[in-house]
Design an enzyme around this catalytic site. Sequence first.
Site, PDB file in Angstrom:
ATOM      1  N   LYS A 170       0.858  -1.183   0.000  1.00 42.73           N
ATOM      2  CA  LYS A 170       0.000   0.000   0.000  1.00 42.73           C
ATOM      3  C   LYS A 170       0.891   1.228   0.000  1.00 42.73           C
ATOM      4  O   LYS A 170       1.499   1.582   1.006  1.00 42.73           O
ATOM      5  CB  LYS A 170      -0.907   0.051   1.231  1.00 42.73           C
ATOM      6  CG  LYS A 170      -2.012   1.133   1.079  1.00 42.73           C
ATOM      7  CD  LYS A 170      -2.471   1.730   2.382  1.00 42.73           C
ATOM      8  CE  LYS A 170      -1.631   2.896   2.828  1.00 42.73           C
ATOM      9  NZ  LYS A 170      -1.730   4.102   1.953  1.00 42.73           N
ATOM     10  N   GLU A 245       9.099   1.458  11.213  1.00 41.23           N
ATOM     11  CA  GLU A 245      10.145   2.469  11.079  1.00 41.23           C
ATOM     12  C   GLU A 245       9.448   3.816  11.139  1.00 41.23           C
ATOM     13  O   GLU A 245       8.731   4.196  10.212  1.00 41.23           O
ATOM     14  CB  GLU A 245      10.918   2.268   9.767  1.00 41.23           C
ATOM     15  CG  GLU A 245      12.232   3.035   9.731  1.00 41.23           C
ATOM     16  CD  GLU A 245      12.090   4.373   9.030  1.00 41.23           C
ATOM     17  OE1 GLU A 245      11.990   5.394   9.743  1.00 41.23           O
ATOM     18  OE2 GLU A 245      12.068   4.395   7.796  1.00 41.23           O
ATOM     19  N   GLU A 375       9.164  15.883  15.477  1.00 39.38           N
ATOM     20  CA  GLU A 375       9.608  15.776  14.087  1.00 39.38           C
ATOM     21  C   GLU A 375       8.852  16.785  13.225  1.00 39.38           C
ATOM     22  O   GLU A 375       7.624  16.756  13.161  1.00 39.38           O
ATOM     23  CB  GLU A 375       9.382  14.362  13.567  1.00 39.38           C
ATOM     24  CG  GLU A 375       9.906  14.144  12.162  1.00 39.38           C
ATOM     25  CD  GLU A 375       9.744  12.706  11.701  1.00 39.38           C
ATOM     26  OE1 GLU A 375      10.721  12.145  11.175  1.00 39.38           O
ATOM     27  OE2 GLU A 375       8.642  12.155  11.861  1.00 39.38           O
TER      28      GLU A 375
END
Length: 489
Positions: A170, A245, A375
């Site tokens: 995907k 990840e 982030e």
Amino acid sequence: MSSYERVHIGGSWQRPHGTERLTMTDPRTGEAGATVTLADAVDVERAVVVARSTFDEGPPWSLADRLDCLDGLADVIEAQSETFAEQISAEIGATDQFARLAQVGVAVSTLRGIVAAARDYRFEEEVGDSTVVSEPAGVVAAIAPWNYPLHQALGKVGAALACGCPVILKPSELTPLSAYLLADAARDAGVPDGWFSVLAGRGDVVGAALVESPGVDVVSFTGSTDVGRWIASRAGSTLKRVALELGGKSPSILLDDLDEQAFAAAVRSTVAFCLMNVGQTCAAWTRMIVPESRYQEAADLAKECAATYVPGENLAPVASREQWERVASYLRSGVEEGAELVYGDPRPASPDGGYFMAPVVFGRVSTEMRIAQEEIFGPVLAIQTHTGDDDAVRVANSTDYGLGGAVFGDDPRRVGAVARRVRSGSVHVNGLNGNRMAPFGGYKQSGIGREFGRWGLQEFLEVKAIQPPPGYRLPRADQASLAVVGGGS
């Protein structure tokens, strides 16, 4: 305007059950582009049934044949590198050179590294009187991000296929067409029917259906930490294996023994990696931690380096308007929390006409500020200071993340000691040093598991101990002909 009304299931293009149509936008212009019909949960189930049947009942596919096929896939992508690069540029706005070298070139190198690791991998070994066998874990759902769409997809798809696992990919809804090119390339390379599917769709529809499907054995996901938490929670209901990840807030530590020339080189290297792919790199060194006594030297050098990056010339746009607005909100936060503006405009102009954004460098950033903790995924560098090696390690480890990092210094023993204390899945020394056979992944909130090298293969393997009585020896399997039959080797 092109229209794509298809999904790739088990090696063939089919009309999707899903009806939602997504209009893509070119980040370089802000203009509408191709339209894609997205898959839905019914399409997911169709793909899972094909993959499950292939794994449980399909014809054997030997290790040697799998690796030869993946070598061929690398050749096909390399031959079509310009086509892949052009598509990725249109999807995420990457510059032509970066798309060719980093988006496509590194992806091909990564795939070849996976093949090399699999050729050397001991899928069967003797441990005392036992035979320990590594077998394919089953059907894999590979959920890839948009920032390095081909590289991240191949890291998952290549390793899973090398291990003998059928894969359903995907891609991000921002990058479906480069994934469609990969589907055609896999077909051209001879990937047998049933082994590879591509479903373009939304994460909360296609991604969720894959994670929750009882027919999926492994989920490999790259993306945000928040989504990773959700996947880990939902995958637990069926005891799926997960490889995650996730985000990063990677430090670059400059020690105080660097001479003037080496210090300048370290700053340039840090700024360059921070701004690579417009800061849309999960392991980017977005925090530069410098000696307190050399702060002004570092700030002046960072300003000088950042000024060489010009939007629309050597700095691409961010990938979407949503991403532009996210980065802009962090710029406002940096100013509000009292960081020193070293370079750039914390209130960029409207992104109409393309989602471009100039670099911004903040200085005197404390560990409590959002721009030091979260982030950003944009062209933003935060400069922090340290008073010695222990303090540098403290600052480096002061976030919830632990994906990448760097240490620059003159004394190898000192650099090595600091690098070992950084809580991160990878730490580079005196520059950005690549190794396609090394593992990649994170500590803490940066993820679970590893990609690449032999460690990446292990995410898609189950380990079985065959235990005969003492002195009774089983014949060794021929490593080259290890075949997938009913989930075994």
